[in-house]
Motif scaffolding. Structure first.
Motif, short mmCIF file in Angstrom:
data_model
loop_
_atom_site.label_atom_id
_atom_site.label_comp_id
_atom_site.label_asym_id
_atom_site.label_seq_id
_atom_site.Cartn_x
_atom_site.Cartn_y
_atom_site.Cartn_z
N GLY A 522 53.03 58.02 135.10
CA GLY A 522 52.12 58.93 135.80
C GLY A 522 51.12 57.94 136.51
N GLN A 523 51.42 56.97 136.75
CA GLN A 523 50.81 55.99 137.70
C GLN A 523 51.24 56.47 139.21
N LEU A 524 49.96 56.54 140.28
CA LEU A 524 50.28 56.84 141.60
C LEU A 524 50.50 55.44 142.29
N TRP A 525 51.33 55.56 143.31
CA TRP A 525 51.63 54.51 144.01
C TRP A 525 51.71 54.76 145.52
N TRP A 526 51.39 53.72 146.39
CA TRP A 526 51.75 54.00 147.83
C TRP A 526 52.97 52.86 148.19
N VAL A 527 53.85 53.22 148.97
CA VAL A 527 54.94 52.56 149.43
C VAL A 527 54.58 52.25 150.96
N GLU A 528 55.05 51.04 151.26
CA GLU A 528 55.02 50.59 152.67
C GLU A 528 56.09 49.83 153.13
N THR A 529 56.71 50.07 154.46
CA THR A 529 57.65 49.35 155.10
C THR A 529 57.03 48.72 156.31
N THR A 530 57.58 47.34 156.41
CA THR A 530 56.92 46.78 157.51
C THR A 530 58.20 45.90 158.28
N PRO A 531 58.43 45.87 159.44
CA PRO A 531 59.49 45.27 160.12
C PRO A 531 59.60 43.58 159.82
N ASP A 532 60.80 43.29 159.56
CA ASP A 532 61.07 42.12 159.30
C ASP A 532 61.23 41.32 160.66
N MET A 533 60.34 40.30 161.20
CA MET A 533 60.66 39.65 162.28
C MET A 533 61.84 38.83 162.43
N ASN A 534 62.37 38.50 161.38
CA ASN A 534 63.47 37.38 161.48
C ASN A 534 64.84 38.16 161.38
N GLN A 535 64.65 39.46 160.66
CA GLN A 535 66.10 40.33 160.80
C GLN A 535 65.72 41.38 161.50
N LYS A 536 66.42 41.69 162.97
CA LYS A 536 66.38 42.97 163.56
C LYS A 536 66.75 44.15 162.95
N GLY A 537 66.02 45.12 162.91
CA GLY A 537 66.67 46.45 162.12
C GLY A 537 66.45 46.28 160.56
N PHE A 538 65.80 45.36 160.09
CA PHE A 538 65.53 45.28 158.73
C PHE A 538 63.92 45.72 158.29
N VAL A 539 63.60 46.13 157.17
CA VAL A 539 62.26 46.02 156.92
C VAL A 539 61.85 45.44 155.27
N GLN A 540 60.86 45.01 155.27
CA GLN A 540 60.29 44.70 154.18
C GLN A 540 59.55 45.76 153.29
N VAL A 541 59.83 45.94 151.92
CA VAL A 541 59.27 46.81 151.14
C VAL A 541 57.91 46.69 150.43
N LEU A 542 56.93 47.05 150.36
CA LEU A 542 55.92 46.96 149.43
C LEU A 542 55.34 48.28 148.78
N MET A 543 54.76 47.76 147.55
CA MET A 543 54.29 48.68 146.69
C MET A 543 52.98 48.52 146.00
N GLY A 544 51.88 49.26 146.06
CA GLY A 544 50.69 48.96 145.43
C GLY A 544 50.38 50.26 144.64
N PRO A 545 49.39 50.20 143.87
CA PRO A 545 48.76 51.20 142.92
C PRO A 545 47.55 52.03 143.82
N LEU A 546 47.61 53.25 143.60
CA LEU A 546 46.63 54.06 143.91
C LEU A 546 45.64 54.50 142.76
N ALA A 547 44.39 54.31 143.07
CA ALA A 547 43.38 54.55 142.05
C ALA A 547 42.11 54.99 142.61
N ALA A 548 41.23 55.39 141.79
CA ALA A 548 39.83 55.90 142.20
C ALA A 548 38.99 54.75 142.45
N PRO A 549 38.42 54.99 143.64
CA PRO A 549 37.51 53.79 144.06
C PRO A 549 36.53 53.27 142.99
#
Length: 592
Positions: A522-549
């Motif tokens: 039931g937990q809400l999350w956000w997912v982000e992709t960020t380009p990997d500057m050391n590997q062209k064409g690859f991305v880093q994947v991040l996740m964090g929780p979504l919650a009421a302020p």
């Protein structure tokens, strides 16, 4: 495309000709039967859809008036049956009395007499009580005489013409223009649905293939049982059981995210990884839609699937065909192409498309743009009923001139949410929002899967990137709204199915792409992709929780242990393509 467009264009012209010839007559008949505009519209549309279905598999021959009216009466009966059947007769009768006013005063005895006569002559016993509350006895007697003449017509002529029946009405009405346009689109949808059904069922001879094969097989078995045995020796060893060489041990999936691995698929070197950008994931299945376009037919979305239980197998070997959705270009040629072709469907190109899967339904959202213009786009929604493989155009979203209107679509949890935004001269670049229309998918007919929407007020504005994940509607901000200066995190929102809006503390404002996903807990999350500057064409994947302020301290984001080539978020699942040496694999996970 030319050949398919010509077939559909001929069918459209034939039905338009039929509407020109008999549309007003059938429309006035529905008004005579009901005395109510809304019910008359339903009867009218159902009549011509029934006629179109009846003529779909036949070589076109323009039917006469008697045939059209007879089919209309049958369609009326089928549509009105549920209103007054044995189980709901009493409640339906009360509803009719409240919503439909009688056309003239007449006694209950007269109602019963004329309704009984009508039911006896037309076979519309279920509809008789409805009709009796709208027509007086003289009009009903005319209707009975007309139908009796219809059933016993001689030399193609009616004993009592429909004009005599309709003469009892104060004035003759023409088919409303907006209803005619709606009917044209519905006829296209029905044609597409029936074409898909015919393709799914195969040629006519296949109906007899199974019985004939069974007879042949039984004959062969009989011959094998009773023929003389000339070589009694048996094989000295048992046959070898084939093994599945395609299933293999793959490198371990990457870790460090709140997910559970539910599937792994090997990707061959020749596999088109770009096709995974439209991949759809459900609890037990991977769906892969592919847009196919050619010069001799209209486009289609071919859908394949692979069970997640076949983890470790090569993805191309695991995929099996599910169905295809035929995409029908808009009916009206764009202004830039009308003078050149004059044929519906030509002059359009597919600008964008997406496919969603929820329950037993697949929904495709397709946006068409004119070939020689960037304005005047048209958005269509197609529904595919997965158990039958039959699809159809379900809803048409017409954009206003100069793209003044915009549409946001979210699908999930058995629902389709659509919001319209439009610009006005006084609003500048800010879009004014309409309520969010929420459709609940039901039934088995793709053309009617959406039904009537529930309207959720949207005074906050137009949703940005809405998504339904785990039956929760989340969107990444409001059109035209900006975060206050100095804010480091985005504000996202959650809209309940009762219309309540709540804000959520979202991901960092770093300009990277983000997605919302609801975990199994039931937990809400956000997912982000960020380009990997050391590997062209690859991305880093991040996740964090979504919650009421203010509800909790924002937890730090978690990062996948290694960069990957590709990431896909679908409903409650997260998938990526990771590379280990020379091995590419697709890892499918469920968010916790």
């Amino acid at each position: 495309m030319q050949k398919r467009a010509k077939i559909y264009e001929e069918r459209r012209q034939n039905m338009e000709s039929l509407l020109d010839s008999y549309g007003d007559t059938v429309w006035n008949l529905t008004l005579a039967l009901t005395g109510n505009q809304d019910l008359a519209q339903a009867l009218f549309i159902e009549a011509f859809l029934d006629i179109d279905r009846k003529l779909f598999y036949r070589k076109w021959q323009t039917p006469n008036e008697a045939w059209v009216l007879r089919r209309s009466v049958r369609a009326f009966d089928e549509l009105l049956k549920p209103l007054v059947n044995s189980e709901h007769r009493r409640s339906a009768k009360l509803t009719m009395k409240k919503t439909l006013e009688p056309r003239s005063s007449h006694s209950q005895a007269q109602d019963a007499k004329t309704a009984t006569a009508l039911g006896a002559q037309t076979g519309m016993a279920y509809a008789s009580s409805v009709v009796a509350s709208h027509l007086d006895e003289e009009e009903l007697n005319r209707l009975v005489q007309w139908v009796e003449g219809l059933r016993r017509r001689r030399a193609g002529a009616l004993q009592v013409t429909v004009q005599e029946l309709l003469a009892a009405l104060p004035a003759q009405a023409s088919v409303p223009a907006e209803m005619r346009i709606r009917l044209s689109h519905l006829l296209y949808a029905v044609d597409a649905e029936m074409e898909a059904q015919r393709r799914h069922s195969g040629p006519t001879w296949t109906k007899y293939a199974l019985p004939l094969t069974f007879v042949f097989a039984m004959g062969t078995v009989g011959y094998g049982l009773y023929r003389p045995v000339s070589h009694p020796a048996v094989a000295s060893s048992a046959a070898k059981v084939p093994t599945n060489d395609s299933q293999q041990q793959l490198p371990a999936p990457l870790q460090n995210l709140p997910v559970t691995v539910v599937g792994q698929f090997k990707l061959n070197s020749g596999f088109d990884k770009n096709s995974l950008r439209h991949m759809v994931l459900t609890k037990n299945m991977l769906y892969l839609p592919v847009l196919q376009q050619s010069s001799d037919t209209w486009p289609s979305i071919v859908l394949q699937s692979a069970p997640l239980t076949q983890a470790g197998q090569g993805l191309p070997n695991a995929l099996k065909n599910v169905a295809a959705i035929d995409l029908i270009p808009p009916l009206t040629p764009p202004k830039s192409a009308k003078a050149q072709t004059g044929v519906a469907g030509l002059g359009w190109r597919i600008a964008d498309w997406n496919l969603y899967v929820t329950g037993e339904w697949a929904i495709a959202a397709v946006r068409w743009d004119p070939v020689h213009s960037n304005s005047g786009s048209v958005t269509q929604l197609y529904a595919l009923y997965l158990p039958s493989g039959v699809s159809s155009l379900a809803k048409l979203l017409n954009d206003a001139p100069n793209n003044a209107n915009s549409y946001t679509v979210a699908v999930g949890g058995g629902k389709v949410a659509i919001q319209t935004g439009f610009k006005t001269p006084t609003a500048g670049n800010t879009e004014v929002s309409l309520p969010v229309d929420v459709y609940t998918l039901s039934g088995t007919s793709p053309a009617r899967a959406l039904g009537q929407p529930k309207h959720l007020p949207a005074p906050f504005g137009v949703m940005v990137n809405p998504v339904i994940t785990g039956n929760t509607l989340v969107f990444q901000g409001i059109q035209g709204h900006t975060e206050p200066s100095g804010t480091t995190t985005a504000t996202w929102y959650q809209l309940s199915w009762t219309g309540q809006v709540g804000s959520l503390t979202g991901p960092p404002l770093d300009g990277q792409p983000h997605w919302a996903v609801r975990g199994a807990s039931g937990q809400l999350w956000w997912v982000e992709t960020t380009p990997d500057m050391n590997q062209k064409g690859f991305v880093q994947v991040l996740m964090g929780p979504l919650a009421a302020p203010g509800s909790q301290t924002q937890s730090p984001a978690q990062t996948l242990s290694k960069s990957v080539r590709f990431v896909r978020v679908s409903d409650q699942d997260l998938a990526w393509v990771q590379t280990d040496g020379s091995v590419d694999q697709l890892v499918v996970t469920q968010v916790q």
